[in-house]
Design an enzyme around this catalytic site. Sequence first.
Site, PDB file in Angstrom:
ATOM      1  N   ASP A  40       0.649  -1.447  -0.156  1.00 23.39           N
ATOM      2  CA  ASP A  40      -0.135  -0.053   0.303  1.00 23.39           C
ATOM      3  C   ASP A  40       0.702   0.939   0.304  1.00 23.39           C
ATOM      4  O   ASP A  40       1.863   1.549   0.237  1.00 23.39           O
ATOM      5  CB  ASP A  40      -1.116  -0.102   0.866  1.00 23.39           C
ATOM      6  CG  ASP A  40      -0.599  -0.232   2.246  1.00 23.39           C
ATOM      7  OD1 ASP A  40       0.535  -1.031   2.833  1.00 23.39           O
ATOM      8  OD2 ASP A  40      -0.459   0.546   3.453  1.00 23.39           O
TER       9      ASP A  40
ATOM     10  N   GLU B 137       0.204  -1.284   5.708  1.00 22.69           N
ATOM     11  CA  GLU B 137       1.068  -0.920   6.147  1.00 22.69           C
ATOM     12  C   GLU B 137       0.770   0.774   6.409  1.00 22.69           C
ATOM     13  O   GLU B 137       1.143   1.025   8.033  1.00 22.69           O
ATOM     14  CB  GLU B 137       2.022  -1.215   6.445  1.00 22.69           C
ATOM     15  CG  GLU B 137       3.471  -0.904   6.808  1.00 22.69           C
ATOM     16  CD  GLU B 137       4.446   0.523   6.535  1.00 22.69           C
ATOM     17  OE1 GLU B 137       4.840   0.780   7.744  1.00 22.69           O
ATOM     18  OE2 GLU B 137       3.936   1.221   5.947  1.00 22.69           O
TER      19      GLU B 137
ATOM     20  N   GLU C   6      11.918  -1.268   3.245  1.00 20.94           N
ATOM     21  CA  GLU C   6      11.118  -0.023   3.726  1.00 20.94           C
ATOM     22  C   GLU C   6      13.106   1.831   3.207  1.00 20.94           C
ATOM     23  O   GLU C   6      13.276   1.030   3.486  1.00 20.94           O
ATOM     24  CB  GLU C   6      10.742   0.429   4.917  1.00 20.94           C
ATOM     25  CG  GLU C   6       9.364  -0.217   5.674  1.00 20.94           C
ATOM     26  CD  GLU C   6       9.041   0.530   5.733  1.00 20.94           C
ATOM     27  OE1 GLU C   6       8.428   1.616   4.541  1.00 20.94           O
ATOM     28  OE2 GLU C   6       7.287   0.527   6.119  1.00 20.94           O
TER      29      GLU C   6
END
Length: 384
Positions: A82, A144, A169
């Site tokens: 997402d 997330e 990330e």
Amino acid sequence: MSSQAPALTTMLEGLIGTLSVSSVTPAFDHSNRAVIDLLASWLESAGFRVEILPLPGQPDKANLLATLGSGPGGLVLSGHTDTVPFDAHLWTHDPLKLTEAEGRLYGLGTSDMKSFLALAIEAARGLTATDLGQPLMILATADEESAMHGARALVEAGRPLGRYAVIGEPTGLRPVRLHKGVMGESIRLVGRSGHASDPSLGNNALDGMYEVMGALMAWRSELADSHRHPDFKIPHPTLNLGHIHGGDNPNRICGECELHVDMRLLPGLSATDVRAELSRRVATVADRRGLAWFVEPLFEAIPPAETPAGSAIVRVAEGLTGHTAEAVNFGTEAPFLNQLGMETIVLGPGDIAQAHQPDEYLELDRIRPTLDLLRALIQRFCLR
């Protein structure tokens, strides 16, 4: 005839071009199933065994787990599917189209963090299950950016995955082994309204909240003095008074007031314990003033994360990158993967400064080093 995943550019274009915003505001929230279906088709073509895991009670949201090889250990390369909501009018480039310009790839999710999923698939290109002594898994999660429903669902299912995990990330290709936990709390005081000309006609909730805020600022100082972790740039817990609303008119005694606070917790601090202490401090003020009080979470807390400095995944990542593993103040899915028995680092090609910004981009010169790094990790933890 064997098949394989599409070219890396094709995968990047597909991921960036597929809308998958998640938000706690329903009007902005979207399904991630189209992204999951793309990943599933590519990973099946690459020889992975693919499982699509719908989130309980949310059929339009799902996690994906793709596995190459078998065994009890192995490596998980993890990313979320997402993105945050976006303001298209503030972008120079189309946020839902991969655009190459100025030595960069522009698009929503290029840095945070759809690109990592394509890079993970590319890094595994050409591998077969017979090459692996331990399994390689690619994990793609839902939500997330909103409530971490995907990672929480994995924990609730309690299914063991790999021995080690890398979450892609944006860290600028510097390994991260610690981050703070995140809490958002609502504090509400209820008194009694009345005419402003006579304070005895009511019980002013705004006056009470003023005293609560003073108590919280004193507690903030106590937390900074009593809890320290030198690996963090801000080495203590933080408490931010972020939003307040009370009353409706200046000539009425304020009957109700609500304050929202953000807290960032060091590893070792429990959200349950912190909320209990927050409630105690609010109650001390409210009870003395005859006010009703309520302390409630704005969202389910994200725990702090810490992977030991001596973990093999930390040591190997440090050796490959040339950087000592760091601590960051933003939250990730690492504590949930750790709860599943994995030793987890956060390590990805994007930069946090690009996350959640118009004209988000990934530097082109990060792609080759990321692929080299992921292949080296696969070789270390999966290959025979």
